[in-house]
Design an enzyme around this catalytic site. Structure first.
Site, PDB file in Angstrom:
ATOM      1  N   GLN A 285       0.801  -1.456  -0.041  1.00  0.00           N
ATOM      2  CA  GLN A 285       0.204  -0.022  -0.015  1.00  0.00           C
ATOM      3  C   GLN A 285       0.898   1.271  -0.003  1.00  0.00           C
ATOM      4  O   GLN A 285       1.707   1.294   0.881  1.00  0.00           O
ATOM      5  CB  GLN A 285      -0.915  -0.017   1.292  1.00  0.00           C
ATOM      6  CG  GLN A 285      -1.824  -1.184   1.008  1.00  0.00           C
ATOM      7  CD  GLN A 285      -3.136  -0.662  -0.034  1.00  0.00           C
ATOM      8  OE1 GLN A 285      -3.146   0.350  -0.330  1.00  0.00           O
ATOM      9  NE2 GLN A 285      -3.974  -2.020  -0.213  1.00  0.00           N
ATOM     10  N   TYR A 318      -5.341 -13.415  -2.454  1.00  0.00           N
ATOM     11  CA  TYR A 318      -4.512 -12.104  -3.091  1.00  0.00           C
ATOM     12  C   TYR A 318      -3.737 -11.790  -2.040  1.00  0.00           C
ATOM     13  O   TYR A 318      -3.845 -10.558  -1.771  1.00  0.00           O
ATOM     14  CB  TYR A 318      -5.433 -11.458  -3.701  1.00  0.00           C
ATOM     15  CG  TYR A 318      -6.520 -11.937  -4.787  1.00  0.00           C
ATOM     16  CD1 TYR A 318      -6.345 -12.211  -5.922  1.00  0.00           C
ATOM     17  CD2 TYR A 318      -7.794 -12.141  -4.160  1.00  0.00           C
ATOM     18  CE1 TYR A 318      -7.121 -12.720  -7.018  1.00  0.00           C
ATOM     19  CE2 TYR A 318      -8.764 -12.695  -5.365  1.00  0.00           C
ATOM     20  CZ  TYR A 318      -8.518 -12.943  -6.647  1.00  0.00           C
ATOM     21  OH  TYR A 318      -9.230 -13.648  -7.424  1.00  0.00           O
ATOM     22  N   GLU A 342      -1.451 -16.340  -3.042  1.00  0.00           N
ATOM     23  CA  GLU A 342      -0.998 -15.438  -3.930  1.00  0.00           C
ATOM     24  C   GLU A 342      -0.437 -15.766  -5.176  1.00  0.00           C
ATOM     25  O   GLU A 342       0.270 -16.756  -5.312  1.00  0.00           O
ATOM     26  CB  GLU A 342      -0.046 -14.576  -3.147  1.00  0.00           C
ATOM     27  CG  GLU A 342       0.849 -13.409  -3.966  1.00  0.00           C
ATOM     28  CD  GLU A 342      -0.027 -12.547  -4.712  1.00  0.00           C
ATOM     29  OE1 GLU A 342       0.303 -12.160  -5.791  1.00  0.00           O
ATOM     30  OE2 GLU A 342      -0.867 -11.944  -4.077  1.00  0.00           O
ATOM     31  N   ASP A 385      -8.700  -9.532  -1.127  1.00  0.00           N
ATOM     32  CA  ASP A 385      -8.110  -8.191  -1.525  1.00  0.00           C
ATOM     33  C   ASP A 385      -7.479  -8.197  -3.128  1.00  0.00           C
ATOM     34  O   ASP A 385      -6.277  -8.530  -3.280  1.00  0.00           O
ATOM     35  CB  ASP A 385      -6.893  -7.837  -0.864  1.00  0.00           C
ATOM     36  CG  ASP A 385      -6.477  -6.595  -0.954  1.00  0.00           C
ATOM     37  OD1 ASP A 385      -6.678  -5.831  -1.650  1.00  0.00           O
ATOM     38  OD2 ASP A 385      -5.130  -6.151  -0.466  1.00  0.00           O
ATOM     39  N   CYS A 412      -9.798  -1.337  -4.155  1.00  0.00           N
ATOM     40  CA  CYS A 412      -9.342  -0.182  -4.550  1.00  0.00           C
ATOM     41  C   CYS A 412     -10.189   0.405  -5.787  1.00  0.00           C
ATOM     42  O   CYS A 412      -9.711   1.610  -6.294  1.00  0.00           O
ATOM     43  CB  CYS A 412      -7.885  -0.311  -5.119  1.00  0.00           C
ATOM     44  SG  CYS A 412      -7.503  -1.375  -6.508  1.00  0.00           S
TER      45      CYS A 412
END
Length: 459
Positions: A285, A318, A342, A385, A412
């Site tokens: 982030q 993720y 992931e 995410d 996002c």
């Protein structure tokens, strides 16, 4: 409404600016055609320069070049290169990345809330996700109220990406353009990035520069993406222009490899009481306060709702370098389990290093849909995410079939989130909680954290 264009080399129109839309622009109309206008505020009257006006196009795009009737929420832009009127007066487009810098921070957040509400209504049929509608929360004290707008909302980016001009100078792209404009500051970046003074370097032979300066004060990293055919001698020359305490690496986009030039090929981040290694091209982030903010929102929804406790079985999908995995492992303890999934091999390798002390964590590298098929289990909760494109219908259906009591969805992008929420609702799930955060001040972006539960469940 609009007026006829002036006699210029590029078409200009006078428009009445309508509502905000997703993507950093407002909607106006010219002779029935929609024009997406950047650098405006709803209710203003502006002169615009058309930047995309093909005769067959369903809509046009435009930049404001002059404000004829200003909104009371308009402020002086903090960055000349990103200011549309100033830039076009110097015969070049503005750089991207600060498209809302002409709006007070308080109004920026209200406009983002409007976008979120509109996307939820249009794509998911959600009229009132929370009492009073969604709001976008300020983060890190960047309220922009009481006259503090001048500097508020700046200095938050711990990561920044730059292009390189044909003459080898640090630059940034104009919005939707191949034009690269030289830059000598990045006001949204933390002081540590600007202190590197990358604009003083001779970057010939480099296509792109990525820089990360961790907010915990650990060693910065400059990642160079060389143009094809650039020799090692050129990279060495750039290396010696940078301070010795800065790690430098190069990235081969064809092989997907980060190669050490000096120091580390990663940065050391810290959040929620844990340290995280993040390889040069890995995701983290970018707002200095984002990791703590998002971990708090996710664990708050799951813990307060009774979905997360010692002994719980959860998954972090993720998962990246493990930002959420480590706090989840703290909560479930040694009697619980956390599956970390992931797709990126590099990020998964980082996660293995970051989480090697947690016996209750299983790390699997691969596509979420494939891993869930291979490792079916009964989950108490999931953390999701996904990338900007969202999870998609197939993954959403898999998640629901895994039978969790709750899902914390971090997004996002309000459009992809609203679309996925629609899929969840079709499967009998509902939105039980929603928070939105202004983690990208002066841009149109925002981050949302949602709590999703099966309809009729006791939560």
């Amino acid at each position: 409404m609009s007026q006829a264009p002036r006699n210029t080399d590029h078409t200009e129109l006078v428009l009445e600016v309508g509502p905000v839309a997703h993507g950093g622009h407002c909607v106006a109309r010219h002779e029935g055609r929609v024009v997406f206008v950047r650098h405006a505020i709803p209710g203003e009257k502006v002169r615009v320069r058309l930047t995309d006006d093909g005769a067959a196009a369903k809509f046009w795009r435009a930049d404001v070049v002059e404000v004829l009737e200003a909104s009371p929420d308009r402020v002086e832009h903090f960055w000349d290169l990103a200011d549309s009127g100033r830039s076009w007066s110097h015969r070049h487009p503005p750089v991207g990345g600060a498209e809302l810098g002409h709006i007070s921070l308080e109004r920026q957040r209200s406009l983002k809330a409007e976008v979120l509400a509109e996307q939820l209504k249009r794509l998911a049929g959600v009229e009132h996700p929370l009492e009073g509608g969604p709001s976008v929360e300020a983060v890190g004290g960047a309220t922009g109220e009481s006259g503090a707008q001048t500097r508020a909302g700046l200095g938050w980016r711990t990561r920044a990406g730059f292009a390189v001009t044909p003459s080898g100078k640090l630059g940034m792209h104009a919005h939707r353009s191949d034009a690269v404009l030289p830059v000598r500051e990045m006001p949204l970046a933390v002081d540590g990035i600007n202190a590197l003074r990358l604009w003083e370097l001779d970057l010939q032979g480099i296509e792109r520069v990525e820089v990360a300066v961790p907010s915990n004060g650990s060693r910065p990293l400059v990642l160079l993406v060389p143009a094809p055919g650039t020799r090692a001698k050129r990279l060495s020359a750039i290396l010696h222009q940078l301070p010795d305490d800065v790690s430098v690496a190069s990235f081969d986009p064809v092989k997907g490899e980060v190669l050490q030039l000096r120091g580390r090929t990663f940065v050391q981040e810290a959040a929620a009481g844990h340290d995280y290694r993040v390889t040069g091209d890995g995701f983290w982030q970018i707002h200095r306060d984002a990791p703590e903010t998002l971990v708090g929102a996710v664990t708050g929804f799951l813990h307060d709702g009774g979905f997360l406790a010692p002994g719980s079985v959860v998954a972090d999908l993720y998962a990246g370098a493990g930002l959420f995995t480590a706090p989840l492992a703290d909560t479930v303890g040694v009697t619980g389990s956390v599956l970390s999934v992931e797709g990126s091999p590099g990020a998964s390798r980082d996660a293995r290093k970051n989480l090697h002390d947690f016996a209750q964590v299983e790390i699997v590298q691969g596509r979420v849909e494939r891993v869930l098929r291979q490792k079916p289990r009964n989950f108490d909760a999931l953390v999701l995410d996904p990338p900007r494109a969202g999870a998609g219908k197939a993954v959403v259906e898999q998640l629901m079939s895994a039978g969790p009591r709750a899902i914390a969805y971090v997004s996002c992008d309000p459009a992809s989130f609203a679309r996925d929420l629609g899929y969840f609702q079709q499967g009998g799930w509902e939105l039980s909680g929603l928070r939105a955060f202004d983690l990208y001040p002066h841009t149109h972006h925002m981050e949302t954290v949602a709590l999703l539960t099966p309809q009729g469940s006791n939560h």
